[in-house]
Scaffold this active site. Structure first.
Site, PDB file in Angstrom:
ATOM      1  CG  HIS A  12       1.397  10.684  53.233  1.00 47.14           C
ATOM      2  ND1 HIS A  12      -0.028  10.434  53.005  1.00 47.14           N
ATOM      3  CD2 HIS A  12       1.706   9.848  51.907  1.00 47.14           C
ATOM      4  CE1 HIS A  12      -0.523  10.083  51.697  1.00 47.14           C
ATOM      5  NE2 HIS A  12       0.639   9.457  51.242  1.00 47.14           N
ATOM      6  CD1 TRP A  32     -15.048  14.668  31.751  1.00 49.24           C
ATOM      7  CD2 TRP A  32     -16.556  13.128  32.629  1.00 49.24           C
ATOM      8  NE1 TRP A  32     -16.105  15.419  31.896  1.00 49.24           N
ATOM      9  CE2 TRP A  32     -17.046  14.425  32.399  1.00 49.24           C
ATOM     10  CE3 TRP A  32     -17.292  12.164  33.310  1.00 49.24           C
ATOM     11  CZ2 TRP A  32     -18.564  14.954  32.798  1.00 49.24           C
ATOM     12  CZ3 TRP A  32     -18.632  12.426  33.703  1.00 49.24           C
ATOM     13  CH2 TRP A  32     -19.174  13.738  33.446  1.00 49.24           C
TER      14      TRP A  32
END
Length: 329
Positions: A44, A225
């Site tokens: 970035h 999950w």
């Protein structure tokens, strides 16, 4: 190869001025891009800069626009980013959150219709440098498949939490995937495998092959999950608080822009007791028996400071191909 920090910043600034950025905005953006690479977040920093330039040229990033206030509710404000540079909007929003926290103990600024903020940790360090606890997150284009799903319908919505500390701030800056897309692309460009599985191949097998993962578009959510649930909730919060676009709406555009973000600043109780509590927690964590005698336990942000120190001394590590591309702009 390594480039002095000031030379890196100056090159970013030159390009942005050439692209008709206002001088003050060009300087701020150049500073953040250079600092991102300085701190080792190359994905970035320099590596992302060509994409930033492309978005400017395509009119997605509007250099001269400013954020505008939409609503204010005490310690909570809503702003429209008007597609101004995401870095500028994010710095502004965290500064506003800090100002609100000075008067209320806590400040929350939600912004819609903004652009990619690059390294989310930038704004965590910003809050901590000002002496405030910082929490910030954003939604993104869909690039993560939910647990038990095979197609990306979730954003890789990063979460940043920072705590000010005299001996070096604690700054957690995490993508919701095991590896950010930028990091996977970096491993691919170097022709290297990921150190641990970071996604699935087209046959549904966990894989360390960055090319296979990018081809399947199935990056691995942290905690399976649990990460899947966390990234969905962050999208809910960013969208509801800003009244902006959701991951679904951003994805429908085909490009990642007009995202929704949230910045929270909290004024901590100052004094020796707070300082002592922070040190107690860090020292207890670092007292764990080592899995590898050559690798110490570290707190979030500790290695960033080490990388920063080295890169300022020896020069910032850059990808020579991308550096030459930027110099050609």
């Amino acid at each position: 190869m390594r480039i002095p920090f000031e030379e890196l910043k100056a090159e970013f600034n030159r390009v942005l001025i050439k692209l008709d950025f206002p001088t003050n905005k060009a300087d701020l953006c150049a500073q953040v891009f250079a600092e991102n690479s300085r701190d080792g977040v190359y994905t970035h920093g320099l590596n992302r800069f060509p994409t930033f330039v492309r978005y400017i040229k395509e009119g997605v990033i509007k250099a001269h626009n400013q954020p505008t206030l939409i609503n204010a509710f005490g310690a909570l404000e809503q702003w429209d980013g008007n597609l101004a540079p995401g870095i500028i909007n994010a710095l502004f929003c965290m500064d506003r959150a800090i100002s609100l926290a000075k008067d209320n103990g806590i400040g929350c600024v939600a912004i819609r219709n903004t652009n990619h903020w690059m390294r989310g940790g930038t704004y965590g360090w910003q809050a901590a440098d000002a002496g405030y606890i910082g929490i910030n997150f954003t939604n993104t284009i869909a690039n993560v498949a939910p647990s038990d799903g095979t197609t990306p319908t979730l954003g890789n919505n990063p979460l940043v939490i920072s705590v000010p500390r005299k001996g070096g701030h604690v700054v957690l800056d995490m993508a919701i995937s095991q590896f950010s897309i930028g990091k996977i692309l970096q491993y691919q460009s170097y022709g290297e495998q990921l150190p641990v599985p970071g996604g699935y191949d087209n046959e549904g097998n966990l894989s360390t092959d960055p090319t296979a993962i990018l081809d399947s578009k199935r990056v691995l959510p942290i905690g399976f999950w649990k990460g899947s649930g966390l990234t969905m909730v962050l999208d809910l919060l960013a969208t509801i608080l800003s009244q902006g676009k959701s991951v679904k709406q951003i994805t429908g555009q085909g490009m990642e822009f007009g995202v929704s973000q949230v910045f929270i600043a909290i004024k901590p109780q100052s004094g020796q007791q707070t300082d002592g509590l922070i040190e107690e927690i860090l020292n207890f964590t670092k007292s764990s028996k080592l899995a590898d005698a050559d690798k110490a336990v570290s707190y979030p942000g500790e290695n960033t400071l080490k990388t920063r120190k080295r890169n300022l001394k020896e020069g910032v590590l850059v990808d020579e191909r991308i550096w030459n591309e930027v110099k050609s702009f």
